[in-house]
Design a protein around this motif. Sequence first.
Motif, mmCIF file in Angstrom:
data_model
loop_
_atom_site.group_PDB
_atom_site.id
_atom_site.type_symbol
_atom_site.label_atom_id
_atom_site.label_comp_id
_atom_site.label_asym_id
_atom_site.label_seq_id
_atom_site.Cartn_x
_atom_site.Cartn_y
_atom_site.Cartn_z
ATOM 1 N N PHE A 56 -12.488 0.236 -15.380
ATOM 2 C CA PHE A 56 -12.138 0.621 -14.014
ATOM 3 C C PHE A 56 -12.495 2.079 -13.749
ATOM 4 N N LEU A 57 -12.210 2.967 -14.714
ATOM 5 C CA LEU A 57 -12.518 4.388 -14.533
ATOM 6 C C LEU A 57 -14.030 4.610 -14.423
ATOM 7 N N ALA A 58 -14.794 3.842 -15.193
ATOM 8 C CA ALA A 58 -16.254 3.985 -15.143
ATOM 9 C C ALA A 58 -16.799 3.572 -13.782
ATOM 10 N N LEU A 59 -16.189 2.548 -13.183
ATOM 11 C CA LEU A 59 -16.652 2.051 -11.893
ATOM 12 C C LEU A 59 -16.053 2.802 -10.712
ATOM 13 N N ASN A 60 -14.939 3.494 -10.961
ATOM 14 C CA ASN A 60 -14.224 4.200 -9.882
ATOM 15 C C ASN A 60 -13.866 5.616 -10.335
ATOM 16 N N PRO A 61 -14.868 6.453 -10.588
ATOM 17 C CA PRO A 61 -14.619 7.773 -11.188
ATOM 18 C C PRO A 61 -13.861 8.752 -10.304
ATOM 19 N N THR A 62 -13.766 8.468 -8.998
ATOM 20 C CA THR A 62 -13.057 9.388 -8.097
ATOM 21 C C THR A 62 -11.845 8.713 -7.452
ATOM 22 N N PHE A 63 -11.371 7.628 -8.027
ATOM 23 C CA PHE A 63 -10.255 6.878 -7.453
ATOM 24 C C PHE A 63 -9.010 7.747 -7.313
ATOM 25 N N GLN A 64 -8.349 7.669 -6.178
ATOM 26 C CA GLN A 64 -7.047 8.301 -5.990
ATOM 27 C C GLN A 64 -6.313 7.625 -4.836
ATOM 28 N N LYS A 65 -5.025 7.425 -5.024
ATOM 29 C CA LYS A 65 -4.194 6.815 -4.009
ATOM 30 C C LYS A 65 -2.877 7.572 -3.912
ATOM 31 N N GLU A 66 -2.427 7.790 -2.685
ATOM 32 C CA GLU A 66 -1.099 8.340 -2.430
ATOM 33 C C GLU A 66 -0.411 7.410 -1.447
ATOM 34 N N MET A 67 0.759 6.910 -1.839
ATOM 35 C CA MET A 67 1.472 5.958 -1.002
ATOM 36 C C MET A 67 2.973 6.179 -1.103
ATOM 37 N N ILE A 68 3.672 5.797 -0.069
ATOM 38 C CA ILE A 68 5.124 5.714 -0.108
ATOM 39 C C ILE A 68 5.472 4.253 -0.366
ATOM 40 N N LEU A 69 6.170 4.004 -1.462
ATOM 41 C CA LEU A 69 6.434 2.645 -1.912
ATOM 42 C C LEU A 69 7.923 2.361 -2.002
ATOM 43 N N THR A 70 8.261 1.108 -1.816
ATOM 44 C CA THR A 70 9.611 0.633 -2.083
ATOM 45 C C THR A 70 9.529 -0.341 -3.257
ATOM 46 N N PRO A 71 10.644 -0.620 -3.918
ATOM 47 C CA PRO A 71 10.608 -1.619 -4.991
ATOM 48 C C PRO A 71 10.140 -2.980 -4.500
ATOM 49 N N GLN A 72 10.385 -3.282 -3.226
ATOM 50 C CA GLN A 72 10.028 -4.584 -2.683
ATOM 51 C C GLN A 72 8.524 -4.733 -2.420
ATOM 52 N N ASP A 73 7.845 -3.643 -2.016
ATOM 53 C CA ASP A 73 6.427 -3.785 -1.657
ATOM 54 C C ASP A 73 5.468 -3.158 -2.664
ATOM 55 N N ALA A 74 5.992 -2.557 -3.726
ATOM 56 C CA ALA A 74 5.150 -1.803 -4.652
ATOM 57 C C ALA A 74 4.049 -2.661 -5.276
ATOM 58 N N ILE A 78 0.084 -1.952 -4.454
ATOM 59 C CA ILE A 78 -0.711 -1.374 -5.540
ATOM 60 C C ILE A 78 -1.828 -2.321 -5.943
ATOM 61 N N SER A 79 -1.508 -3.619 -6.057
ATOM 62 C CA SER A 79 -2.532 -4.609 -6.396
ATOM 63 C C SER A 79 -3.658 -4.587 -5.375
ATOM 64 N N GLU A 80 -3.296 -4.465 -4.102
ATOM 65 C CA GLU A 80 -4.301 -4.417 -3.035
ATOM 66 C C GLU A 80 -5.189 -3.189 -3.170
ATOM 67 N N SER A 81 -4.600 -2.068 -3.556
ATOM 68 C CA SER A 81 -5.393 -0.837 -3.704
ATOM 69 C C SER A 81 -6.398 -0.951 -4.851
ATOM 70 N N PHE A 82 -6.101 -1.825 -5.815
ATOM 71 C CA PHE A 82 -7.015 -2.088 -6.932
ATOM 72 C C PHE A 82 -7.907 -3.301 -6.661
ATOM 73 N N ASP A 83 -7.913 -3.800 -5.418
ATOM 74 C CA ASP A 83 -8.660 -5.024 -5.077
ATOM 75 C C ASP A 83 -8.263 -6.175 -5.991
ATOM 76 N N ASN A 84 -6.956 -6.204 -6.310
ATOM 77 C CA ASN A 84 -6.367 -7.250 -7.149
ATOM 78 C C ASN A 84 -6.932 -7.282 -8.569
ATOM 79 N N ASN A 85 -7.522 -6.181 -8.991
ATOM 80 C CA ASN A 85 -7.866 -5.983 -10.399
ATOM 81 C C ASN A 85 -6.745 -5.152 -11.036
ATOM 82 N N MET A 86 -6.887 -4.817 -12.294
ATOM 83 C CA MET A 86 -5.912 -3.938 -12.966
ATOM 84 C C MET A 86 -4.488 -4.501 -12.856
#
Length: 221
Positions: A56-74, A78-86
């Motif tokens: 994943f790091l090799a394919l996404n060398p500049t990846f960064q995400k900032e989000m406000i999360l709750t336990p219910q939607d985390a 997060i899965s969506e931000s990884f395109d359901n990988n990882m």
Amino acid sequence: MMNKKNLNIASEWRHEGYMFRHMSQDKQPTVLSDIYKEEINIAIWRREKQFSVKEFLALNPTFQKEMILTPQDALSRISESFDNNMTEVSEDIALLVDMFCYLFELKQVGMRLKVLDRAMCPKFHVDKVPCRLVTTYQGMATEWLPHEVVDQTKLGWGCNGLPDSESGLYQSEIDIQQLDCGDVALIKGTLWEGNENAGLVHRSPGLIANEKRLILTLDFM
């Protein structure tokens, strides 16, 4: 080992009723609740856990995400931000969000997840937060200094422009402690009530050429 200067400082502080802050660590996640103890400024859950993130790091060398999360939607966000990988990392982050919110009675947290190829905060510093969760999924992990070896007057502008190794902030390279990749740490900052001058002094590690680091932080919101 404390040198003569630090021993003298320690003696003076004990005489004045000053309390040193210490580390608490264990292989069980329950150790994280020790952060509520006044004398603890870093609680470490030592995890013998490895995550497969190199591709994943090799394919996404500049990846960064900032989000406000709750336990219910985390997990879903997060899965969506990884395109359901990882999947493994997504599930782990969701678990940590849930634990962080439960421990501090929070409804939501601020999450930062970044791929780094250089030290984000290369100088030793303290965080102006109540408490921060830090874990590294790939690469070198956070470095920190035990409270009793730090000369607080050498932090920030007190270093007079000198590198940490020359400013007198600490006396020896062997004073520097380091988390392991995969460890989960709660780092107490200066905004924790009663901890104004005792936040954990820490920094980002130096990275070798072509090394990538994936780091997660969670903060109060």
